[in-house]
Design a protein around this motif. Structure first.
Motif, PDB file in Angstrom:
ATOM      1  N   GLY A  32       0.744  -1.216   0.112  1.00 39.53           N
ATOM      2  CA  GLY A  32      -0.088  -0.141   0.010  1.00 39.53           C
ATOM      3  C   GLY A  32       0.828   1.446   0.139  1.00 39.53           C
ATOM      4  N   ASP A  33       1.852   1.166   0.914  1.00 41.62           N
ATOM      5  CA  ASP A  33       2.822   2.444   0.868  1.00 41.62           C
ATOM      6  C   ASP A  33       3.651   2.646  -0.568  1.00 41.62           C
ATOM      7  OD1 ASP A  33       2.074   2.810   3.374  1.00 41.62           O
ATOM      8  OD2 ASP A  33       3.840   2.057   4.256  1.00 41.62           O
ATOM      9  N   LEU A  34       4.014   1.433  -1.076  1.00 35.85           N
ATOM     10  CA  LEU A  34       4.774   1.418  -2.383  1.00 35.85           C
ATOM     11  C   LEU A  34       3.662   2.066  -3.483  1.00 35.85           C
ATOM     12  CD1 LEU A  34       6.404  -2.188  -2.557  1.00 35.85           C
ATOM     13  CD2 LEU A  34       7.440   0.332  -2.075  1.00 35.85           C
ATOM     14  N   PHE A  35       2.469   1.481  -3.416  1.00 31.87           N
ATOM     15  CA  PHE A  35       1.761   2.172  -4.586  1.00 31.87           C
ATOM     16  C   PHE A  35       1.405   3.872  -4.136  1.00 31.87           C
ATOM     17  CE2 PHE A  35       0.113  -1.968  -5.181  1.00 31.87           C
ATOM     18  CZ  PHE A  35       0.174  -2.023  -6.680  1.00 31.87           C
ATOM     19  N   ALA A  49       0.267   2.080 -12.431  1.00 29.30           N
ATOM     20  CA  ALA A  49      -0.540   1.585 -11.564  1.00 29.30           C
ATOM     21  C   ALA A  49      -1.606   2.474 -11.614  1.00 29.30           C
ATOM     22  CB  ALA A  49       0.072   1.710 -10.206  1.00 29.30           C
ATOM     23  N   GLN A  50      -1.487   3.805 -11.553  1.00 23.75           N
ATOM     24  CA  GLN A  50      -2.651   4.828 -11.670  1.00 23.75           C
ATOM     25  C   GLN A  50      -3.511   4.471 -12.969  1.00 23.75           C
ATOM     26  OE1 GLN A  50      -2.990   7.670  -9.017  1.00 23.75           O
ATOM     27  NE2 GLN A  50      -4.787   7.021  -9.582  1.00 23.75           N
ATOM     28  N   GLU A  51      -3.150   4.257 -14.005  1.00 23.87           N
ATOM     29  CA  GLU A  51      -3.849   3.943 -15.118  1.00 23.87           C
ATOM     30  C   GLU A  51      -4.901   2.833 -14.661  1.00 23.87           C
ATOM     31  OE1 GLU A  51      -1.711   3.415 -18.726  1.00 23.87           O
ATOM     32  OE2 GLU A  51      -0.584   5.334 -18.357  1.00 23.87           O
ATOM     33  N   TYR A  52      -4.538   1.847 -14.293  1.00 28.14           N
ATOM     34  CA  TYR A  52      -5.214   0.592 -14.021  1.00 28.14           C
ATOM     35  C   TYR A  52      -6.436   1.162 -12.791  1.00 28.14           C
ATOM     36  CZ  TYR A  52      -2.327  -2.540 -16.862  1.00 28.14           C
ATOM     37  OH  TYR A  52      -1.703  -3.117 -17.791  1.00 28.14           O
ATOM     38  N   MET A  53      -5.964   1.623 -11.927  1.00 31.09           N
ATOM     39  CA  MET A  53      -6.717   2.064 -10.814  1.00 31.09           C
ATOM     40  C   MET A  53      -8.058   3.044 -11.244  1.00 31.09           C
ATOM     41  SD  MET A  53      -3.598   2.550  -7.986  1.00 31.09           S
ATOM     42  CE  MET A  53      -4.517   3.189  -6.716  1.00 31.09           C
ATOM     43  N   ASP A  54      -7.563   4.018 -12.185  1.00 33.01           N
ATOM     44  CA  ASP A  54      -8.341   4.973 -12.686  1.00 33.01           C
ATOM     45  C   ASP A  54      -9.511   4.296 -13.648  1.00 33.01           C
ATOM     46  OD1 ASP A  54      -7.134   7.182 -11.531  1.00 33.01           O
ATOM     47  OD2 ASP A  54      -6.141   7.814 -13.281  1.00 33.01           O
ATOM     48  N   VAL A  63       3.428  -5.285 -12.290  1.00 30.59           N
ATOM     49  CA  VAL A  63       3.733  -3.915 -12.056  1.00 30.59           C
ATOM     50  C   VAL A  63       3.975  -3.921 -10.456  1.00 30.59           C
ATOM     51  CG1 VAL A  63       2.707  -1.572 -11.865  1.00 30.59           C
ATOM     52  CG2 VAL A  63       2.201  -2.912 -13.827  1.00 30.59           C
ATOM     53  N   THR A  64       3.243  -4.490  -9.575  1.00 34.50           N
ATOM     54  CA  THR A  64       3.268  -4.670  -8.178  1.00 34.50           C
ATOM     55  C   THR A  64       4.549  -5.368  -7.948  1.00 34.50           C
ATOM     56  OG1 THR A  64       0.844  -4.799  -7.801  1.00 34.50           O
ATOM     57  CG2 THR A  64       2.519  -5.358  -6.071  1.00 34.50           C
ATOM     58  N   ALA A  65       4.966  -6.235  -8.746  1.00 33.35           N
ATOM     59  CA  ALA A  65       6.194  -7.012  -8.516  1.00 33.35           C
ATOM     60  C   ALA A  65       7.397  -6.145  -8.661  1.00 33.35           C
ATOM     61  CB  ALA A  65       6.337  -8.310  -9.216  1.00 33.35           C
ATOM     62  N   LEU A  83       7.965  -7.879   4.534  1.00 33.66           N
ATOM     63  CA  LEU A  83       6.963  -7.575   3.430  1.00 33.66           C
ATOM     64  C   LEU A  83       5.525  -7.892   3.830  1.00 33.66           C
ATOM     65  CD1 LEU A  83       8.513  -9.409   0.054  1.00 33.66           C
ATOM     66  CD2 LEU A  83       7.732  -7.036   0.427  1.00 33.66           C
ATOM     67  N   ASP A  84       4.769  -6.685   3.584  1.00 29.11           N
ATOM     68  CA  ASP A  84       3.491  -6.711   4.088  1.00 29.11           C
ATOM     69  C   ASP A  84       2.537  -6.548   2.886  1.00 29.11           C
ATOM     70  OD1 ASP A  84       0.937  -6.197   5.347  1.00 29.11           O
ATOM     71  OD2 ASP A  84       1.524  -4.464   6.387  1.00 29.11           O
ATOM     72  N   GLY A  85       1.886  -7.417   2.382  1.00 31.73           N
ATOM     73  CA  GLY A  85       0.790  -7.198   1.285  1.00 31.73           C
ATOM     74  C   GLY A  85       1.343  -7.784   0.059  1.00 31.73           C
ATOM     75  N   PHE A  86       2.351  -8.417  -0.031  1.00 31.58           N
ATOM     76  CA  PHE A  86       3.305  -9.211  -0.976  1.00 31.58           C
ATOM     77  C   PHE A  86       3.991 -10.396  -0.548  1.00 31.58           C
ATOM     78  CE2 PHE A  86       6.184  -9.999  -4.634  1.00 31.58           C
ATOM     79  CZ  PHE A  86       5.434  -9.787  -5.500  1.00 31.58           C
TER      80      PHE A  86
END
Length: 181
Positions: A32-35, A49-54, A63-65, A83-86
């Motif tokens: 979450g912090d990385l995003f 990431a923003q394109e997908y989220m939008d 992208v996350t990796a 690591l938290d969330g991945f």
């Protein structure tokens, strides 16, 4: 020490990650912090990431990796990380393993915070967030069961199950004790 935290939403992973990070002197790396950081800094990965989220879509694993890979390559993570969330899926676990293999590293442990669904619902409702209603919480728990819980078996050889229904201090002490063994 290289660690991954598992547990359903509301298990207290963020709280424990902060305490563990301080105790073990390793960075807490939250997806979450990385995003948020990549998006606010306008990095290429953040823009992707923003394109997908939008568009209302999930950000692809690749992208996350790549965000995680960039973060693990920073100096403060060279001697360990939390690591938290991945990873959240077996596919992501395999990508993490490849990253670690490339650096000649391995996970020291996967900490699985075990908590009943009723306790999770109670905790999350108590937070009073607008998006935390019982139906939404139970849906998030179902997604966790279907997508993330299979990691418990996947990581069986390095898994430490921690009862996450006590006080913050008791859970933290139990986690550190388990890591000492």
């Amino acid at each position: 020490m290289r660690l991954v935290l598992l547990g359903p939403p509301g298990a207290g992973k963020g709280t424990q990650a902060s305490l563990l990070s301080d105790a073990l002197k390793i960075p807490h790396i939250s997806t979450g912090d990385l995003f948020r950081r990549n998006i606010s800094e306008g990095t290429d990965l953040g823009k992707q990431a923003q394109e997908y989220m939008d568009a209302g879509q999930l950000v692809p694993t690749e992208v996350t990796a790549n965000m995680v890979r960039d973060r693990l390559n920073q100096d403060d993570a060279k001697n360990g990380f939390l690591l938290d969330g991945f990873p959240r899926t077996i596919e992501q676990a395999d990508l993490l393993q490849k990253m670690l293999d490339n650096d000649g590293e391995k996970l020291d442990a996967v900490i699985n915070y075990v908590v009943s669904e009723d306790v999770v619902v109670e905790r999350m409702l108590a937070r009073g967030r607008n998006d935390d209603n019982e139906d939404t919480i139970r849906t998030r728990l179902e997604v966790y069961r279907n997508e993330t819980a299979p990691l418990i078996d996947h990581y069986q050889n390095v898994l430490l199950n921690i009862d996450a229904e006590g006080t913050v201090e008791d859970i933290s002490a139990a986690t550190l004790d388990a890591l000492d063994r």
